[in-house]
Design a protein around this motif. Structure first.
Motif, PDB file in Angstrom:
ATOM      1  N   ALA A  23       0.827  -1.202   0.000  1.00 50.44           N
ATOM      2  CA  ALA A  23       0.000   0.000   0.000  1.00 50.44           C
ATOM      3  C   ALA A  23       0.864   1.255   0.000  1.00 50.44           C
ATOM      4  N   SER A  24       0.367   2.302  -0.638  1.00 50.51           N
ATOM      5  CA  SER A  24       1.055   3.584  -0.631  1.00 50.51           C
ATOM      6  C   SER A  24       0.047   4.705  -0.848  1.00 50.51           C
ATOM      7  N   PHE A  28      -0.879   4.178   6.288  1.00 47.03           N
ATOM      8  CA  PHE A  28      -1.277   2.771   6.298  1.00 47.03           C
ATOM      9  C   PHE A  28      -1.767   2.311   7.663  1.00 47.03           C
ATOM     10  N   SER A  29      -1.049   2.683   8.705  1.00 44.87           N
ATOM     11  CA  SER A  29      -1.358   2.148  10.032  1.00 44.87           C
ATOM     12  C   SER A  29      -2.690   2.648  10.584  1.00 44.87           C
ATOM     13  N   ALA A  74       5.638  -1.369   9.082  1.00 48.79           N
ATOM     14  CA  ALA A  74       6.967  -0.922   8.648  1.00 48.79           C
ATOM     15  C   ALA A  74       7.131  -1.076   7.136  1.00 48.79           C
ATOM     16  N   LYS A  75       6.398  -2.038   6.566  1.00 51.29           N
ATOM     17  CA  LYS A  75       6.482  -2.290   5.126  1.00 51.29           C
ATOM     18  C   LYS A  75       5.240  -1.821   4.384  1.00 51.29           C
TER      19      LYS A  75
END
Length: 115
Positions: A23-24, A28-29, A74-75
């Motif tokens: 995702a971008s 995200f979190s 983190a990713k």
């Protein structure tokens, strides 16, 4: 917002696959992420959901005990670990995020379960 799925393929019944959705374009979190699937001739259905905060999970009855959704902030990636696959799991799998009133979807990844 961009969602890119990967990890699909052909697997024998009883096998395993792990799908990824990178995702971008958003925080995200902060957002729940979902996996859906659509089999030929059928409507798209939700498979699993994971919340942003707390990482709580919900599964469709048809995949409980076999699939596991997880996320790595983190990713910026959400995963779907699929075990004990059945022919009826054959479908295109999509990840989704809802931001405000807008649903964003990836392009999908094909999963085929066949001997």
């Amino acid at each position: 917002v961009q969602l890119v799925e990967s990890g699909g393929g052909l697997v024998q019944p009883g096998g395993s696959l792990r799908l990824s959705c990178a995702a971008s374009g958003f925080t995200f979190s902060s957002y729940a992420m979902s996996w859906y699937r659509q089999a030929p001739g059928k409507e798209r259905e939700v498979v699993a959901v994971i919340t942003g905060v707390g990482g709580r999970t919900v599964y469709a009855d048809s995949v409980k005990g076999r699939f596991t959704i997880s996320r790595d902030s983190a990713k910026n990636t959400v995963y779907l670990q699929m075990n004990a696959l059945k022919p009826e799991d054959t479908a295109v799998y999509y990840c989704k995020v809802v931001i405000g009133l807008t649903s964003y979807w990836g392009q999908g990844t094909q999963v085929t379960v066949s001997s």
